[in-house]
Scaffold this active site. Structure first.
Site, mmCIF file in Angstrom:
data_model
loop_
_atom_site.group_PDB
_atom_site.id
_atom_site.type_symbol
_atom_site.label_atom_id
_atom_site.label_comp_id
_atom_site.label_asym_id
_atom_site.label_seq_id
_atom_site.Cartn_x
_atom_site.Cartn_y
_atom_site.Cartn_z
ATOM 1 N N GLY A 34 98.144 -73.857 -8.832
ATOM 2 C CA GLY A 34 97.461 -73.491 -7.595
ATOM 3 C C GLY A 34 97.163 -72.002 -7.589
ATOM 4 O O GLY A 34 97.655 -71.244 -8.441
ATOM 5 N N LEU A 35 96.374 -71.597 -6.641
ATOM 6 C CA LEU A 35 96.008 -70.195 -6.510
ATOM 7 C C LEU A 35 97.223 -69.316 -6.253
ATOM 8 O O LEU A 35 98.271 -69.798 -5.807
ATOM 9 C CB LEU A 35 95.030 -70.014 -5.339
ATOM 10 C CG LEU A 35 93.656 -70.656 -5.468
ATOM 11 C CD1 LEU A 35 92.934 -70.595 -4.122
ATOM 12 C CD2 LEU A 35 92.826 -69.946 -6.540
ATOM 13 N N SER A 41 105.212 -71.338 -5.840
ATOM 14 C CA SER A 41 106.522 -70.802 -6.220
ATOM 15 C C SER A 41 107.557 -71.036 -5.125
ATOM 16 O O SER A 41 108.725 -71.310 -5.413
ATOM 17 C CB SER A 41 106.419 -69.308 -6.537
ATOM 18 O OG SER A 41 105.652 -69.097 -7.708
ATOM 19 N N SER A 108 97.975 -71.329 -13.823
ATOM 20 C CA SER A 108 97.363 -72.175 -14.863
ATOM 21 C C SER A 108 95.963 -72.612 -14.443
ATOM 22 O O SER A 108 95.732 -73.782 -14.158
ATOM 23 C CB SER A 108 98.253 -73.384 -15.194
ATOM 24 O OG SER A 108 98.818 -74.000 -14.077
#
Length: 201
Positions: A34-35, A41, A108
């Protein structure tokens, strides 16, 4: 990049199945994508804590943390981003092979890199669960806990995902979470339910 030669894979005395039976746990990788500021996190950390409190061996591999050590020689060019993900895919596979639950939290951004990570696990017979921590760029930019979007808008950070570099959203992740619409606890419960439904835990 050079390739190692004159090497031979050394099989151990314990199979993955036997290790899993002895430890009473199935190894797998849970891959958060994700952005920046999507909450991946935060949810990954809460999930790790939740699983450990259930007596399940889990370990979180965080994108920023990895760049302090293993990947400290990599930048953010497309090639370096690909190598960053290649390395962490290999590391997470090793964790999962040991019967731990590897929880990775990396932007990613490239679909091909995530597909390569998935294929690496598939080739080894190790489950791979992709979790898309999904928020609109506007929400991520409003959160901006590290001030990175502000710097990117000011031109101080080049090749910043979502602003000046692309993010290719997953097309069919195992788990899709709108982190701007769910609490951390709800997100953890959604993932836990998936793991239970699929007999991973």
């Amino acid at each position: 990049m050079t390739t190692s030669t004159n090497i031979t894979w050394h099989e151990g005395e314990i199979s993955r199945q036997e290790r899993s039976q002895l430890l009473k746990q199935t190894g797998l990788t849970i891959w958060f994508t994700g952005l920046s500021a999507s909450g991946k996190s935060t949810v990954a950390s809460a999930l790790e804590q939740h699983l450990l409190h259930k007596g399940i061996n889990a370990y979180r591999l965080d994108g920023d943390n990895i760049r302090f050590g293993l990947n400290k020689n990599l930048g953010f060019s497309p090639d370096d981003r690909t190598e960053n993900i290649r390395r962490i895919a290999e590391v997470s596979k090793l964790f999962a092979d040991s019967s731990a639950i590897a929880i990775t939290s990396f932007i990613s951004p490239y679909r091909a890199d995530r597909d390569s990570a998935r294929q690496l696990h598939a080739d080894a017979g190790i489950p791979f669960v992709e979790v898309f921590a999904d928020v609109p760029v506007s929400v991520a930019e409003e959160r901006d806990p590290k001030g990175l979007y502000k710097k990117a808008r000011a031109g101080e950070i080049k090749e910043f995902t979502g602003i000046s570099a692309p993010y290719e959203a997953p097309e069919s992740p195992e788990i899709h979470i709108r982190t701007d619409q769910k609490t951390i606890a709800e997100a953890v419960q959604q993932i836990t339910a998936y793991l239970e439904d699929n007999k991973y835990i």
